[in-house]
Design a protein around this motif. Structure first.
Motif, PDB file in Angstrom:
ATOM      1  N   LEU A 145      15.648   3.680  -2.212  1.00  0.00           N
ATOM      2  CA  LEU A 145      15.958   3.355  -0.817  1.00  0.00           C
ATOM      3  C   LEU A 145      14.920   2.388  -0.264  1.00  0.00           C
ATOM      4  N   ALA A 146      13.663   2.633  -0.621  1.00  0.00           N
ATOM      5  CA  ALA A 146      12.601   1.745  -0.146  1.00  0.00           C
ATOM      6  C   ALA A 146      12.817   0.333  -0.668  1.00  0.00           C
ATOM      7  N   VAL A 147      13.288   0.227  -1.907  1.00  0.00           N
ATOM      8  CA  VAL A 147      13.566  -1.090  -2.489  1.00  0.00           C
ATOM      9  C   VAL A 147      14.706  -1.760  -1.728  1.00  0.00           C
ATOM     10  N   ALA A 148      15.772  -1.001  -1.480  1.00  0.00           N
ATOM     11  CA  ALA A 148      16.929  -1.553  -0.770  1.00  0.00           C
ATOM     12  C   ALA A 148      16.580  -1.926   0.672  1.00  0.00           C
ATOM     13  N   GLU A 149      15.674  -1.172   1.276  1.00  0.00           N
ATOM     14  CA  GLU A 149      15.310  -1.431   2.668  1.00  0.00           C
ATOM     15  C   GLU A 149      14.493  -2.705   2.832  1.00  0.00           C
ATOM     16  N   SER A 150      13.508  -2.903   1.955  1.00  0.00           N
ATOM     17  CA  SER A 150      12.525  -3.955   2.222  1.00  0.00           C
ATOM     18  C   SER A 150      12.133  -4.780   1.009  1.00  0.00           C
ATOM     19  N   VAL A 151      12.691  -4.472  -0.168  1.00  0.00           N
ATOM     20  CA  VAL A 151      12.240  -5.046  -1.430  1.00  0.00           C
ATOM     21  C   VAL A 151      10.718  -4.842  -1.549  1.00  0.00           C
ATOM     22  N   LEU A 152      10.257  -3.688  -1.025  1.00  0.00           N
ATOM     23  CA  LEU A 152       8.857  -3.257  -1.118  1.00  0.00           C
ATOM     24  C   LEU A 152       7.896  -4.273  -0.508  1.00  0.00           C
ATOM     25  N   ASP A 153       8.228  -4.697   0.700  1.00  0.00           N
ATOM     26  CA  ASP A 153       7.375  -5.625   1.434  1.00  0.00           C
ATOM     27  C   ASP A 153       6.757  -4.889   2.620  1.00  0.00           C
ATOM     28  N   MET A 183      10.012  -7.103   8.486  1.00  0.00           N
ATOM     29  CA  MET A 183      10.490  -6.724   9.810  1.00  0.00           C
ATOM     30  C   MET A 183      11.920  -7.202   9.971  1.00  0.00           C
ATOM     31  N   SER A 184      12.799  -6.315  10.364  1.00  0.00           N
ATOM     32  CA  SER A 184      14.211  -6.639  10.502  1.00  0.00           C
ATOM     33  C   SER A 184      14.478  -7.310  11.848  1.00  0.00           C
ATOM     34  N   PRO A 185      15.674  -7.872  12.026  1.00  0.00           N
ATOM     35  CA  PRO A 185      16.017  -8.480  13.324  1.00  0.00           C
ATOM     36  C   PRO A 185      15.951  -7.504  14.491  1.00  0.00           C
ATOM     37  N   MET A 240      10.304  -1.851  10.745  1.00  0.00           N
ATOM     38  CA  MET A 240       9.095  -2.398  10.144  1.00  0.00           C
ATOM     39  C   MET A 240       8.686  -1.640   8.882  1.00  0.00           C
ATOM     40  N   GLY A 241       8.075  -2.384   7.960  1.00  0.00           N
ATOM     41  CA  GLY A 241       7.422  -1.796   6.803  1.00  0.00           C
ATOM     42  C   GLY A 241       8.349  -1.562   5.628  1.00  0.00           C
ATOM     43  N   VAL A 242       7.784  -0.975   4.571  1.00  0.00           N
ATOM     44  CA  VAL A 242       8.530  -0.714   3.344  1.00  0.00           C
ATOM     45  C   VAL A 242       9.757   0.139   3.611  1.00  0.00           C
ATOM     46  N   TRP A 243       9.622   1.135   4.498  1.00  0.00           N
ATOM     47  CA  TRP A 243      10.743   2.038   4.790  1.00  0.00           C
ATOM     48  C   TRP A 243      11.559   1.588   5.996  1.00  0.00           C
ATOM     49  N   GLN A 244      11.211   0.447   6.610  1.00  0.00           N
ATOM     50  CA  GLN A 244      11.976  -0.121   7.720  1.00  0.00           C
ATOM     51  C   GLN A 244      12.254   0.897   8.828  1.00  0.00           C
ATOM     52  N   LEU A 245      11.194   1.518   9.303  1.00  0.00           N
ATOM     53  CA  LEU A 245      11.309   2.503  10.367  1.00  0.00           C
ATOM     54  C   LEU A 245      11.357   1.819  11.730  1.00  0.00           C
ATOM     55  N   ASN A 275       1.568   0.540  17.931  1.00  0.00           N
ATOM     56  CA  ASN A 275       1.186  -0.215  19.113  1.00  0.00           C
ATOM     57  C   ASN A 275       0.645  -1.573  18.673  1.00  0.00           C
ATOM     58  N   SER A 276       0.097  -2.331  19.602  1.00  0.00           N
ATOM     59  CA  SER A 276      -0.383  -3.668  19.274  1.00  0.00           C
ATOM     60  C   SER A 276      -1.639  -3.654  18.409  1.00  0.00           C
ATOM     61  N   ASN A 277      -2.315  -2.524  18.348  1.00  0.00           N
ATOM     62  CA  ASN A 277      -3.562  -2.418  17.595  1.00  0.00           C
ATOM     63  C   ASN A 277      -3.350  -1.865  16.192  1.00  0.00           C
ATOM     64  N   VAL A 278      -2.475  -0.865  16.086  1.00  0.00           N
ATOM     65  CA  VAL A 278      -2.210  -0.188  14.812  1.00  0.00           C
ATOM     66  C   VAL A 278      -0.707   0.046  14.675  1.00  0.00           C
ATOM     67  N   ASP A 279      -0.159  -0.248  13.502  1.00  0.00           N
ATOM     68  CA  ASP A 279       1.250   0.048  13.227  1.00  0.00           C
ATOM     69  C   ASP A 279       1.329   0.788  11.897  1.00  0.00           C
ATOM     70  N   GLU A 280       1.421   2.110  11.991  1.00  0.00           N
ATOM     71  CA  GLU A 280       1.386   2.936  10.782  1.00  0.00           C
ATOM     72  C   GLU A 280       2.695   2.913  10.005  1.00  0.00           C
ATOM     73  N   ARG A 281       3.692   2.208  10.490  1.00  0.00           N
ATOM     74  CA  ARG A 281       4.883   1.971   9.684  1.00  0.00           C
ATOM     75  C   ARG A 281       4.532   1.093   8.493  1.00  0.00           C
ATOM     76  N   ARG A 282       3.429   0.370   8.578  1.00  0.00           N
ATOM     77  CA  ARG A 282       2.966  -0.491   7.496  1.00  0.00           C
ATOM     78  C   ARG A 282       1.926   0.211   6.616  1.00  0.00           C
ATOM     79  N   ASN A 283       1.719   1.485   6.867  1.00  0.00           N
ATOM     80  CA  ASN A 283       0.865   2.312   6.015  1.00  0.00           C
ATOM     81  C   ASN A 283       1.790   3.040   5.041  1.00  0.00           C
ATOM     82  N   LEU A 284       1.783   2.649   3.780  1.00  0.00           N
ATOM     83  CA  LEU A 284       2.763   3.155   2.818  1.00  0.00           C
ATOM     84  C   LEU A 284       2.711   4.667   2.691  1.00  0.00           C
TER      85      LEU A 284
END
Length: 302
Positions: free
Chosen positions: A106-114, A118-120, A124-129, A142-151
């Motif tokens: 699913l992670a591959v299909a969501e983001s190709v592991l990037d 970020m979708s339209p 955001m992130g590998v799991w596109q949350l 938030n503008s300082n930290v985005d844990e969606r990009r923490n795998l």
């Protein structure tokens, strides 16, 4: 106008010189431009649930995604080279939460592991949350930290979503569909379809392709040679070992912090893409875990 008439005349002259019933030299010689055969296994399962390949629409839907993937060579090769760098984090967490291993696709299909995908609609992130969903599962966005990009943290949040959805639908395939379209939309689809099986339900175009896209990535990554790809182990990207530094205080300049720990700011960002600015506010004294590559000369792998 004169130029147009001349062009038409030349074109008609060309047509008169060609016999439409005469096969081209390529056809005469039996030239094969491309191998369009797609290998579909006799049996296929997703998360232990059988895919009904005997249904023409199921088989053709899978073939569509396989053709798209098989002939998108640049993406497929790049993915095969780097996938283990992400699965080494995702697989143990799926196992810990009791989620079938197939959900890594699913992670591959969501983001190709990037990590930075970020979708339209700002997923955001590998799991596109989405921001709201991420915050519902305890991630800071938030503008300082985005844990969606923490795998690590994003995978844990996705696992919690999967478990809640499975309690609701009792089908891992429907859990996957709910991840794509949302539970409310899936509930509505179940109601009007009067079906409980993904393969018997009529979906919006995106969700209708979603599970087949996951299955296509599964087939490619499990048996790349079957689809014309062969990446030797030495040509796959290195899986780095990292130590963690726990931080529960603000950091005024991450560049200085990086240098203090023997790396550049670029390296810090490569291993910790969840930093959104060159400082860490942390007014609440939250504990963050920062990844640091263990090997001193980690960049010199080639």
């Amino acid at each position: 106008m004169l130029l147009s008439l001349v062009s038409v005349g030349v074109f008609l002259l060309f047509l008169s010189a060609v016999n439409p019933n005469e096969p081209s030299s390529e056809k005469k010689e039996g030239t094969k431009i491309a191998n369009v055969d797609v290998k579909i296994p006799k049996e296929l399962y997703f998360a232990g649930e059988k895919v009904p390949l005997q249904y023409f629409d199921v088989r053709e839907s899978l073939e569509r995604e396989m053709i798209s993937m098989q002939y998108f060579h640049s993406q497929s090769i790049y993915l095969l080279k780097r996938v283990n760098r992400y699965f080494v984090v995702i697989e143990p967490l799926l196992k810990k939460y009791g989620i079938p291993d197939d959900f890594k696709y699913l992670a591959v299909a969501e983001s190709v592991l990037d990590d930075r995908a970020m979708s339209p609609v700002k997923a955001m992130g590998v799991w596109q949350l989405m921001k709201g969903t991420a915050q519902d599962y305890g991630l800071e966005v938030n503008s300082n930290v985005d844990e969606r990009r923490n795998l690590d943290l994003a995978t844990k949040a996705a696992c919690q979503y999967f478990l809640e959805s499975y309690e609701r639908y009792h089908s891992w395939t429907l859990v996957a569909a709910s991840y794509n379209m949302g539970r409310k939309a899936l509930d509505f689809t179940i109601d009007y379809s009067k079906q409980q099986n993904y393969y018997d339900m009529y979906f919006n175009p995106e969700t209708a392709r979603y599970v087949y896209r996951i299955l296509a990535f599964k087939l490619l990554l499990e048996s790349p040679e079957d689809y014309g790809f062969s990446i030797s182990p030495k040509n796959k990207y290195y899986v780095f070992k990292c130590d963690t530094i726990s931080v529960d205080y603000p950091i005024e300049h991450l560049t200085d912090f990086a240098e203090e720990h023997g790396m550049t700011y670029k390296t810090l960002k490569l291993f910790n893409p969840w930093f959104m600015e060159n400082h860490l506010n942390n007014a609440s004294q939250k504990e963050y875990k920062i990844l640091v590559p263990r090997e001193k000369h980690f960049r010199e792998k080639y």
